[in-house]
Design a protein around this motif. Sequence first.
Motif, PDB file in Angstrom:
ATOM      1  N   ILE A 250      32.885  44.890  35.907  1.00  0.00           N
ATOM      2  CA  ILE A 250      33.793  45.777  36.630  1.00  0.00           C
ATOM      3  C   ILE A 250      34.885  46.311  35.709  1.00  0.00           C
ATOM      4  CG2 ILE A 250      35.263  43.895  37.489  1.00  0.00           C
ATOM      5  CD1 ILE A 250      35.521  45.522  40.113  1.00  0.00           C
ATOM      6  N   LEU A 251      35.330  45.504  34.739  1.00  0.00           N
ATOM      7  CA  LEU A 251      36.348  45.966  33.812  1.00  0.00           C
ATOM      8  C   LEU A 251      35.819  47.074  32.909  1.00  0.00           C
ATOM      9  CD1 LEU A 251      37.945  42.533  32.868  1.00  0.00           C
ATOM     10  CD2 LEU A 251      39.046  44.372  34.171  1.00  0.00           C
ATOM     11  N   ALA A 252      34.564  46.982  32.502  1.00  0.00           N
ATOM     12  CA  ALA A 252      33.981  47.999  31.635  1.00  0.00           C
ATOM     13  C   ALA A 252      33.928  49.355  32.335  1.00  0.00           C
ATOM     14  CB  ALA A 252      32.579  47.579  31.201  1.00  0.00           C
ATOM     15  N   VAL A 253      33.663  49.353  33.634  1.00  0.00           N
ATOM     16  CA  VAL A 253      33.613  50.611  34.374  1.00  0.00           C
ATOM     17  C   VAL A 253      35.007  51.186  34.539  1.00  0.00           C
ATOM     18  CG1 VAL A 253      33.022  51.699  36.574  1.00  0.00           C
ATOM     19  CG2 VAL A 253      31.512  49.971  35.587  1.00  0.00           C
ATOM     20  N   GLY A 254      35.983  50.358  34.855  1.00  0.00           N
ATOM     21  CA  GLY A 254      37.314  50.844  35.167  1.00  0.00           C
ATOM     22  C   GLY A 254      38.197  51.134  33.974  1.00  0.00           C
ATOM     23  N   GLN A 255      37.791  50.739  32.771  1.00  0.00           N
ATOM     24  CA  GLN A 255      38.715  50.829  31.636  1.00  0.00           C
ATOM     25  C   GLN A 255      38.955  52.264  31.155  1.00  0.00           C
ATOM     26  OE1 GLN A 255      36.315  48.278  29.065  1.00  0.00           O
ATOM     27  NE2 GLN A 255      36.113  49.940  27.560  1.00  0.00           N
ATOM     28  N   GLY A 256      38.143  53.213  31.571  1.00  0.00           N
ATOM     29  CA  GLY A 256      38.365  54.596  31.166  1.00  0.00           C
ATOM     30  C   GLY A 256      39.348  55.336  32.049  1.00  0.00           C
ATOM     31  N   SER A 257      39.804  54.711  33.135  1.00  0.00           N
ATOM     32  CA  SER A 257      40.695  55.368  34.085  1.00  0.00           C
ATOM     33  C   SER A 257      42.103  54.818  33.990  1.00  0.00           C
ATOM     34  CB  SER A 257      40.174  55.168  35.513  1.00  0.00           C
ATOM     35  OG  SER A 257      41.097  55.657  36.466  1.00  0.00           O
ATOM     36  N   VAL A 258      43.078  55.662  34.282  1.00  0.00           N
ATOM     37  CA  VAL A 258      44.463  55.194  34.344  1.00  0.00           C
ATOM     38  C   VAL A 258      44.708  54.423  35.636  1.00  0.00           C
ATOM     39  CG1 VAL A 258      45.338  57.053  32.893  1.00  0.00           C
ATOM     40  CG2 VAL A 258      45.250  57.368  35.385  1.00  0.00           C
ATOM     41  N   ARG A 259      43.758  54.505  36.562  1.00  0.00           N
ATOM     42  CA  ARG A 259      43.871  53.765  37.818  1.00  0.00           C
ATOM     43  C   ARG A 259      43.002  52.529  37.720  1.00  0.00           C
ATOM     44  NH1 ARG A 259      43.267  59.365  41.233  1.00  0.00           N
ATOM     45  NH2 ARG A 259      45.490  59.756  41.545  1.00  0.00           N
ATOM     46  N   PRO A 260      43.596  51.348  37.614  1.00  0.00           N
ATOM     47  CA  PRO A 260      42.829  50.133  37.302  1.00  0.00           C
ATOM     48  C   PRO A 260      41.949  49.665  38.453  1.00  0.00           C
ATOM     49  CG  PRO A 260      45.134  49.598  37.726  1.00  0.00           C
ATOM     50  CD  PRO A 260      45.041  51.089  37.697  1.00  0.00           C
ATOM     51  N   PRO A 261      40.893  48.931  38.129  1.00  0.00           N
ATOM     52  CA  PRO A 261      39.971  48.428  39.151  1.00  0.00           C
ATOM     53  C   PRO A 261      40.572  47.273  39.946  1.00  0.00           C
ATOM     54  CG  PRO A 261      39.332  47.599  37.000  1.00  0.00           C
ATOM     55  CD  PRO A 261      40.469  48.567  36.770  1.00  0.00           C
ATOM     56  N   ARG A 262      39.923  47.001  41.073  1.00  0.00           N
ATOM     57  CA  ARG A 262      40.300  45.872  41.913  1.00  0.00           C
ATOM     58  C   ARG A 262      39.027  45.252  42.496  1.00  0.00           C
ATOM     59  NH1 ARG A 262      44.427  46.537  39.726  1.00  0.00           N
ATOM     60  NH2 ARG A 262      46.528  46.846  40.581  1.00  0.00           N
ATOM     61  N   LEU A 263      39.079  43.960  42.731  1.00  0.00           N
ATOM     62  CA  LEU A 263      38.029  43.296  43.501  1.00  0.00           C
ATOM     63  C   LEU A 263      38.675  42.810  44.789  1.00  0.00           C
ATOM     64  CD1 LEU A 263      35.003  42.493  43.330  1.00  0.00           C
ATOM     65  CD2 LEU A 263      35.772  40.213  42.673  1.00  0.00           C
ATOM     66  N   LEU A 264      38.181  43.313  45.918  1.00  0.00           N
ATOM     67  CA  LEU A 264      38.765  43.034  47.236  1.00  0.00           C
ATOM     68  C   LEU A 264      37.798  42.202  48.061  1.00  0.00           C
ATOM     69  CD1 LEU A 264      40.717  43.636  49.691  1.00  0.00           C
ATOM     70  CD2 LEU A 264      39.351  45.713  50.046  1.00  0.00           C
ATOM     71  N   LEU A 265      38.294  41.135  48.664  1.00  0.00           N
ATOM     72  CA  LEU A 265      37.497  40.306  49.566  1.00  0.00           C
ATOM     73  C   LEU A 265      38.202  40.220  50.914  1.00  0.00           C
ATOM     74  CD1 LEU A 265      37.319  38.817  46.494  1.00  0.00           C
ATOM     75  CD2 LEU A 265      35.544  37.575  47.746  1.00  0.00           C
ATOM     76  N   VAL A 266      37.465  40.502  51.974  1.00  0.00           N
ATOM     77  CA  VAL A 266      37.974  40.426  53.341  1.00  0.00           C
ATOM     78  C   VAL A 266      37.137  39.385  54.064  1.00  0.00           C
ATOM     79  CG1 VAL A 266      38.442  41.689  55.467  1.00  0.00           C
ATOM     80  CG2 VAL A 266      38.612  42.864  53.260  1.00  0.00           C
ATOM     81  N   ARG A 267      37.777  38.309  54.523  1.00  0.00           N
ATOM     82  CA  ARG A 267      37.053  37.192  55.126  1.00  0.00           C
ATOM     83  C   ARG A 267      37.378  37.065  56.611  1.00  0.00           C
ATOM     84  NH1 ARG A 267      38.631  35.081  49.938  1.00  0.00           N
ATOM     85  NH2 ARG A 267      36.793  34.553  48.666  1.00  0.00           N
ATOM     86  N   TYR A 268      36.334  36.805  57.372  1.00  0.00           N
ATOM     87  CA  TYR A 268      36.463  36.609  58.816  1.00  0.00           C
ATOM     88  C   TYR A 268      35.781  35.296  59.176  1.00  0.00           C
ATOM     89  CZ  TYR A 268      35.275  37.041  63.778  1.00  0.00           C
ATOM     90  OH  TYR A 268      35.107  36.800  65.122  1.00  0.00           O
ATOM     91  N   ALA A 269      36.506  34.416  59.851  1.00  0.00           N
ATOM     92  CA  ALA A 269      35.979  33.117  60.240  1.00  0.00           C
ATOM     93  C   ALA A 269      35.902  33.037  61.756  1.00  0.00           C
ATOM     94  CB  ALA A 269      36.849  31.991  59.684  1.00  0.00           C
ATOM     95  N   GLY A 270      34.847  33.629  62.324  1.00  0.00           N
ATOM     96  CA  GLY A 270      34.676  33.608  63.764  1.00  0.00           C
ATOM     97  C   GLY A 270      33.623  32.627  64.215  1.00  0.00           C
ATOM     98  N   GLY A 271      32.940  32.005  63.259  1.00  0.00           N
ATOM     99  CA  GLY A 271      31.882  31.065  63.586  1.00  0.00           C
ATOM    100  C   GLY A 271      32.342  29.629  63.443  1.00  0.00           C
ATOM    101  N   ALA A 272      31.372  28.737  63.356  1.00  0.00           N
ATOM    102  CA  ALA A 272      31.683  27.308  63.242  1.00  0.00           C
ATOM    103  C   ALA A 272      32.358  27.023  61.908  1.00  0.00           C
ATOM    104  CB  ALA A 272      30.396  26.489  63.368  1.00  0.00           C
ATOM    105  N   ALA A 273      33.312  26.101  61.947  1.00  0.00           N
ATOM    106  CA  ALA A 273      34.014  25.710  60.726  1.00  0.00           C
ATOM    107  C   ALA A 273      33.019  25.140  59.721  1.00  0.00           C
ATOM    108  CB  ALA A 273      35.093  24.685  61.045  1.00  0.00           C
ATOM    109  N   GLY A 274      33.097  25.615  58.499  1.00  0.00           N
ATOM    110  CA  GLY A 274      32.218  25.125  57.455  1.00  0.00           C
ATOM    111  C   GLY A 274      30.867  25.804  57.384  1.00  0.00           C
ATOM    112  N   GLU A 275      30.545  26.643  58.367  1.00  0.00           N
ATOM    113  CA  GLU A 275      29.274  27.367  58.341  1.00  0.00           C
ATOM    114  C   GLU A 275      29.321  28.420  57.236  1.00  0.00           C
ATOM    115  OE1 GLU A 275      25.419  28.605  59.629  1.00  0.00           O
ATOM    116  OE2 GLU A 275      26.619  26.824  60.126  1.00  0.00           O
ATOM    117  N   PRO A 276      28.332  28.446  56.340  1.00  0.00           N
ATOM    118  CA  PRO A 276      28.344  29.453  55.265  1.00  0.00           C
ATOM    119  C   PRO A 276      28.384  30.859  55.840  1.00  0.00           C
ATOM    120  CG  PRO A 276      26.686  27.773  54.835  1.00  0.00           C
ATOM    121  CD  PRO A 276      27.175  27.540  56.238  1.00  0.00           C
TER     122      PRO A 276
END
Length: 516
Positions: A250-276
């Motif tokens: 991801i860094l190799a793709v974003g390094q040519g831009s003045v706008r830096p890359p990001r890795l975003l994770l959005v997590r939702y836990a609506g199921g059983a605790a510990g369920e993958p």
Amino acid sequence: MSRFLFALAMFLGMVSAWPSVALAQRALAFEAHQVPENGSVAITVAEGLPTGGSFDIVDARTGGALRRAAEADGFRGKADSRLELRGFAGYERLLVLGLGDAGLQSARELEDVGGRVAQAFAKSRAARVDLVWDGAEAGAAAHLAFGAAIGQYRFDKYRSKSDEDAPAAAGQGTLAIRTREGAAAEAGYRAQWQPVAGAVAFARDLSTEPGNALWPEEFVDRVRAAARGLPLSIEVLDVPAMRALDMGGILAVGQGSVRPPRLLLVRYAGGAAGEPPLAFVGKGITFDSGGISIKPNTNMWQMKGDMTGAATVVSTVLALAGRQAPVNAVAVAALAENMPSGSASRPGDVVRTASGKTFEIMSTDAEGRMVLTDALWYVKRQDSPKLVIDVATLTGAVVTALGGDYAGLFSRDDALAAQLLAAGEASGEPLWRLPLRDDYGKRLESPIADLRNGGGSPGAGVGAYFIGEWVDRALPWAHLDIAGADWNDSADPTVPEGASGFGVRLLDRFVRDHHE
């Protein structure tokens, strides 16, 4: 607080945060089955104009004038046909939609009816439109409303019009869904389908925004705003964090831009605790110039939508949270802007990814697979998902093969592939499974690295194979190449011209049918 009221409260929080222009369109109401005697009204009729139902009611009121008008127009109720009468027998506008020679309508067909009506009145100044449905199918009202909600979407935030040219009330007001379920249908729609409609609109908004208005950090900010009030957790990796993890892809793709890359994770836990969780990973190139391997100018403007995969997966998890789906899920958006500059990656460079595996760059325009390498590795390490589905506008080759009618499906898991194919048909976002052969790996052999990021044909299959090299063979995985399906050149009943938001309905249906 009841489950419905809690879901509605959460969704209203989402609505206030999502700046979708769809919110300025017709509000949906749910009312008893009754054919109004005036106003703007839409009814349906089967092929052959059989007696009974709303068509017959209006015809009787008008002394047979409706049948005479249909005969004069050659309207027989064939599928997708319509008869439109203005100033007719007290009606400001009467729209009759043909259903064809069909019995019980499927959910998809109901959604199309809702979308056709919403689009037909999109430029109308009528304060109220009534859609009358004669069938008694359970859930019909919710699907009619869902189709209307996503069908009436438009994006006009950048248009400037003079006051006399801007019909402020056009396409606004109320669309009343009149069925035998009556007002009781509203609870189901608000709890289960309105969150999905909002998510589709959000994905379309993100995909439509120009590159000067949406870049990796701005994408993150908009998702944060959309997630406000929902039971979600958000994690963002910036450049220092990605460097610490050796995320060279991801860094190799974003390094040519003045706008830096990001890795975003959005997590939702609506199921059983510990369920993958279910993991949905999306390509998020907020603008793709091709980098040093620069694209031709023709249609490069469309590359503002090269982040649709990321928009799709994030919006899907927002929808799951909004409707309180009983599952655990995580969306991963690999965000970067691919630009040419003195700091950009070059063809021939060797990149080491966070997994330790290396690849040689054959083309900096094969950037989507590059950013996904680190995203796939990270979600596997952090979340240990039960399955992974990645979504990407990956190749022009899949457009050549399938056009915009299907997205390409690649998978090593037959059961997962079958579930996704079924979900695609049910949702109206169809997939076509394409081959993923082990010998594709020979076409990616590099003399100096573990593999190359491109080369050989078929282009879509080779790209899918490359991505799959960062997924454990034992983990159920599918790759959806949505290039082509992400943009509509002409309107469909539930997808206006422009960004389609492809994949949100598909993945939501996949979760409903197979993981709830």
